[in-house]
Design an enzyme around this catalytic site. Sequence first.
Site, PDB file in Angstrom:
ATOM      1  N   HIS A 263       6.911   6.575   2.001  1.00  0.00           N
ATOM      2  CA  HIS A 263       6.081   6.873   0.834  1.00  0.00           C
ATOM      3  C   HIS A 263       5.129   5.708   0.537  1.00  0.00           C
ATOM      4  CE1 HIS A 263       5.390   8.768  -3.203  1.00  0.00           C
ATOM      5  NE2 HIS A 263       5.086   7.512  -3.507  1.00  0.00           N
ATOM      6  N   GLU A 264       5.697   4.514   0.408  1.00  0.00           N
ATOM      7  CA  GLU A 264       4.856   3.351   0.091  1.00  0.00           C
ATOM      8  C   GLU A 264       3.921   3.043   1.258  1.00  0.00           C
ATOM      9  OE1 GLU A 264       4.775   2.609  -2.930  1.00  0.00           O
ATOM     10  OE2 GLU A 264       6.631   3.631  -3.480  1.00  0.00           O
ATOM     11  N   HIS A 267       0.829   4.996   0.800  1.00  0.00           N
ATOM     12  CA  HIS A 267      -0.069   4.329  -0.157  1.00  0.00           C
ATOM     13  C   HIS A 267      -0.768   3.148   0.516  1.00  0.00           C
ATOM     14  CE1 HIS A 267       0.845   6.382  -3.905  1.00  0.00           C
ATOM     15  NE2 HIS A 267       2.134   6.127  -3.834  1.00  0.00           N
ATOM     16  N   GLU A 293      -1.643   9.322  -4.602  1.00  0.00           N
ATOM     17  CA  GLU A 293      -0.319   9.915  -4.421  1.00  0.00           C
ATOM     18  C   GLU A 293      -0.325  10.976  -3.314  1.00  0.00           C
ATOM     19  OE1 GLU A 293       2.028   8.440  -5.953  1.00  0.00           O
ATOM     20  OE2 GLU A 293       3.745   9.759  -5.630  1.00  0.00           O
TER      21      GLU A 293
HETATM   22 ZN    ZN Z   1       3.696   6.984  -5.042  1.00  0.00          ZN
END
Ligand code: ZN
Length: 500
Positions: A263-264, A267, A293
């Site tokens: 997830h990170e 980003h 996001e």
């Molecule tokens: Zn996030």
Amino acid sequence: MSNEKLHALRDKLGEVIDINGAIALLHWDQEVYMPPKAGPGRGRQLATLSALAHRLHTAPEVGALLEALQGDTTLRKYGRLFLAEASYDHARALQLPEAFVERFAQEQSKAYEAWVRARRDSDFKVFQPHLETLIELLRQKADYHGYEETPYNALLEDYERGMTAARLKSIFDDLAPRQAALVQRIVAAKDQPDLAWLDQSWNEDTQWDFTLRVLRDMGYDFEAGRQDRSVHPFTTNFDLFDVRVTTRLNASELFSALTGSIHEGGHALYEQGFLEKDQRTVLAAAPSLGIHESQSRLWENMIGRSKPFWTYYAPLLRKAFPGQLDAISTDMIWRAVNHVAPSLIRVEADECTYNLHVILRFEIELALISGELAVADLPEAWNAKVKQYLGLEVPDDAHGCLQDIHWSHGSFGYFPTYALGNLYAAQLMEQIEVDLPGLWSDVAEADFSGLLAWLRKHVHEVGRRKSALQIVTDATGAEPSSEPFMRYLKRKYGALYGLT
Ligand code: ZN
């Protein structure tokens, strides 16, 4: 940029960006390494730097340069883009008096401290007066900025520029019953995944090495970033070439560090993908949190929880944990990582229930800001909505309205961007599947280069040249909608749970 005034403006605003980078580094340190007694000193350092950044940003010199450039007809495209974004930021900053910014920061840290205690003791009364103060200040903030229809729109602007409460309401009113119906079918399905094998101890160092391996495969540049541990995973950047991620390790959780890192990593790939010529300017940023996001969720859920992904990584996981996964097939791993069950805690929610957590928060925020809901009645309203959307009883406020950090920061309007991220991600992904016919066979070999190149071109390198709406529309040929996300959920979870 050839224009002299434009150069001067870029340099002045570059100083603000430098200070903001230093502020971000201090925040990163606070979450990752800072010793407990350093808190008050760090608070002062951050307050001083924030005031300095605000002062430099709103300096008369900056205003004069912006004004002079507004009338300059010789500006080329790049200069005009830069000017438009710089003017927008400057105008937003100028609308808030410095005294208000200071007061807000003070109340924020008091509210945060109270929230930590309130959550620990599950005692809403401790947090209540602070939340009342913050909401009062947020209404003032909305007045300073100006708004149409509801003050919530002025707050939303900070996170999802151009979005309105009315638009969100129409998206969510459509989405909530459809997602809730799907969840009901999944929960009622006979064929539930086997999760008993997950109940083992998973070596944390091994987990850590696995996260690094996947991040590297995704294309995350460790020469321009690093991963550390923190309580809550996050991504931060101090510069184009210093984009850091964190993850959390827990020996009883096999997937939480890995999915957190992916997830990170999503980003971080975004922030490592801005154009070098935009470095140290307003253009090297995402136009909204929703679009940011979309990148993390696309990687975490659509790639990292896909079957082709696990076709490649399940054998590696078995090798990494010898003796612990011998009897566990790739299918079992894939099903476990996509397990759906309504739960009380948003950050642990699966893809099918996640937006429901967001929607109930949005409805409550809107009612709090408009004054329809009194802060004192928040726990009751929360529990009723959890019952309505998730069918669960909330045992205490720590597992209810006190669970998230956002309101203690005075961040109202932030939650909806998580749901928008899911919708944007699904819509982008449908287009990616059309544009890259070999996508899934590449993913099954851990080759993410085609995917990353697509995202670079259509999202990352755009920076703030376009709005979130424009990015999605240009990349997919249609305005953002919830249809691709619902199609995605039905297809994926239909296969996982044998729904017809
Ligand atoms: Zn996030």
